[in-house]
Design a protein around this motif. Sequence first.
Motif, PDB file in Angstrom:
ATOM      1  N   LYS A 175     -46.434  61.853 -24.870  1.00 31.79           N
ATOM      2  CA  LYS A 175     -47.619  61.110 -24.455  1.00 31.79           C
ATOM      3  C   LYS A 175     -48.902  61.884 -24.778  1.00 31.79           C
ATOM      4  CE  LYS A 175     -45.732  57.491 -22.369  1.00 31.79           C
ATOM      5  NZ  LYS A 175     -46.103  56.081 -22.623  1.00 31.79           N
TER       6      LYS A 175
ATOM      7  N   GLY B 184     -51.331  54.411 -14.775  1.00 34.92           N
ATOM      8  CA  GLY B 184     -49.999  54.341 -14.180  1.00 34.92           C
ATOM      9  C   GLY B 184     -49.200  55.606 -14.431  1.00 34.92           C
TER      10      GLY B 184
ATOM     11  N   ASP C  11     -46.184  57.743 -15.762  1.00 40.06           N
ATOM     12  CA  ASP C  11     -45.182  57.685 -16.830  1.00 40.06           C
ATOM     13  C   ASP C  11     -43.805  58.113 -16.339  1.00 40.06           C
ATOM     14  OD1 ASP C  11     -46.857  56.878 -19.071  1.00 40.06           O
ATOM     15  OD2 ASP C  11     -47.808  58.840 -18.864  1.00 40.06           O
TER      16      ASP C  11
ATOM     17  N   GLN D   4     -41.960  59.588 -12.685  1.00 38.57           N
ATOM     18  CA  GLN D   4     -42.065  59.966 -11.279  1.00 38.57           C
ATOM     19  C   GLN D   4     -40.874  60.818 -10.881  1.00 38.57           C
ATOM     20  OE1 GLN D   4     -44.479  59.193  -8.607  1.00 38.57           O
ATOM     21  NE2 GLN D   4     -43.243  60.919  -7.900  1.00 38.57           N
TER      22      GLN D   4
ATOM     23  N   ASP E  81     -43.301  51.200  -9.595  1.00 35.14           N
ATOM     24  CA  ASP E  81     -44.238  50.884 -10.678  1.00 35.14           C
ATOM     25  C   ASP E  81     -44.190  51.908 -11.806  1.00 35.14           C
ATOM     26  OD1 ASP E  81     -45.211  48.512  -9.724  1.00 35.14           O
ATOM     27  OD2 ASP E  81     -47.042  49.362  -8.855  1.00 35.14           O
ATOM     28  N   ALA E  82     -43.685  53.121 -11.536  1.00 39.33           N
ATOM     29  CA  ALA E  82     -43.616  54.156 -12.574  1.00 39.33           C
ATOM     30  C   ALA E  82     -42.732  53.673 -13.722  1.00 39.33           C
ATOM     31  CB  ALA E  82     -43.059  55.452 -11.998  1.00 39.33           C
ATOM     32  N   ARG E  83     -43.093  54.048 -14.938  1.00 41.11           N
ATOM     33  CA  ARG E  83     -42.319  53.614 -16.106  1.00 41.11           C
ATOM     34  C   ARG E  83     -40.907  54.180 -16.080  1.00 41.11           C
ATOM     35  NH1 ARG E  83     -47.581  54.616 -17.564  1.00 41.11           N
ATOM     36  NH2 ARG E  83     -48.692  52.734 -18.253  1.00 41.11           N
ATOM     37  N   TYR E  84     -40.782  55.421 -15.674  1.00 38.34           N
ATOM     38  CA  TYR E  84     -39.484  56.062 -15.474  1.00 38.34           C
ATOM     39  C   TYR E  84     -39.522  56.773 -14.130  1.00 38.34           C
ATOM     40  CZ  TYR E  84     -38.006  55.423 -20.352  1.00 38.34           C
ATOM     41  OH  TYR E  84     -37.636  54.887 -21.561  1.00 38.34           O
TER      42      TYR E  84
ATOM     43  N   HIS F 179     -34.836  49.419 -10.409  1.00 41.20           N
ATOM     44  CA  HIS F 179     -35.733  49.976 -11.414  1.00 41.20           C
ATOM     45  C   HIS F 179     -35.070  49.957 -12.776  1.00 41.20           C
ATOM     46  CE1 HIS F 179     -38.521  52.606 -13.515  1.00 41.20           C
ATOM     47  NE2 HIS F 179     -39.356  52.498 -12.481  1.00 41.20           N
ATOM     48  N   GLU F 180     -35.822  49.548 -13.777  1.00 39.36           N
ATOM     49  CA  GLU F 180     -35.269  49.418 -15.131  1.00 39.36           C
ATOM     50  C   GLU F 180     -34.897  50.763 -15.737  1.00 39.36           C
ATOM     51  OE1 GLU F 180     -36.495  47.322 -19.403  1.00 39.36           O
ATOM     52  OE2 GLU F 180     -38.010  47.646 -17.848  1.00 39.36           O
ATOM     53  N   ASN F 181     -35.634  51.819 -15.385  1.00 40.80           N
ATOM     54  CA  ASN F 181     -35.424  53.126 -16.009  1.00 40.80           C
ATOM     55  C   ASN F 181     -35.315  54.221 -14.951  1.00 40.80           C
ATOM     56  OD1 ASN F 181     -35.739  52.229 -18.845  1.00 40.80           O
ATOM     57  ND2 ASN F 181     -37.856  51.835 -18.239  1.00 40.80           N
TER      58      ASN F 181
ATOM     59  N   PHE G 148     -36.504  59.035 -24.238  1.00 50.87           N
ATOM     60  CA  PHE G 148     -37.244  57.835 -23.843  1.00 50.87           C
ATOM     61  C   PHE G 148     -37.175  56.833 -24.983  1.00 50.87           C
ATOM     62  CE2 PHE G 148     -39.009  61.385 -21.506  1.00 50.87           C
ATOM     63  CZ  PHE G 148     -38.988  60.902 -20.210  1.00 50.87           C
TER      64      PHE G 148
END
Length: 266
Positions: free
Chosen positions: A27, A126, A128, A130, A190-193, A227-229, A265
């Motif tokens: 990132k 947001g 990335d 957590q 809400d975290a992406r991962y 959670h998706e990830n 990722f």
Amino acid sequence: MQIIILENAEQVASGAAQWVAEVIKQKTNPVLGLATGSTPISLYKQLVEYHQKGQLSFENVTTFNLDEYHNIEAENPQSYRTFMKQNLFDHVNIDQEKTYLPTCRNDQNPRVQGLAYEEQIKNAGGVDLQILGIGANGHIGFNEPTSSLASRTRIKTLTKQTLQDNSRLFKKDEYQPTMAMTMGIATILDARYVLLMATGKNKAAAVKQMITGPVTAMCPASALQMHENAIILIDKDAASELTEQEYFQWANQEHQKINQTFGLFI
């Protein structure tokens, strides 16, 4: 959920450090969600070592901690700001103006402070990745059992079990806060991962409930099933009550082939 069972706590820390380092490198302006407690200390130690060896820069990193005790000064030895400075911030090249904790004094409205923290996270783009630990009662952050799965950053009264678990960190005559500000479960989701670390047999029952139990407010960590990830890094002791260990280990071996081709990722 991606369940990764490792031999011991040291391997859990090493595995977590690889995930964190990867997101920082990938990132341009990575945003990390950080946790306190005994479990992530070894993770932070490895990240500091990466930095000191010139392998990792925190120059563009922004961080948001999960929680902070209510009405505690940043300079207090028991504050989570102090914890983060001692274990990470003071040892890497991070801009400490970009390290945030959900603080709240007695003269501040917790609802206002909670909303402001949510807005800070939003303005940073947001979270990335957590980092999470898990309490023996299944809490994540300070979201104790019965916490709403739709909860946002707010003030929480800590359970007697959590207070007892944390009492080892306080001197006998030292004031121990009974309330804390914490990211909510919905905020965490809400975290992406999300990357949860758990070690030791004292976490085995909570780990089992989180992974194979129903999604319920009585085990806040079970929300990670939605959670998706979600990456769950646990040692053999923490995994000891799981009956599906053979499948989880086989599935992880297969998933590693994808990671080797496309990265952690994907």
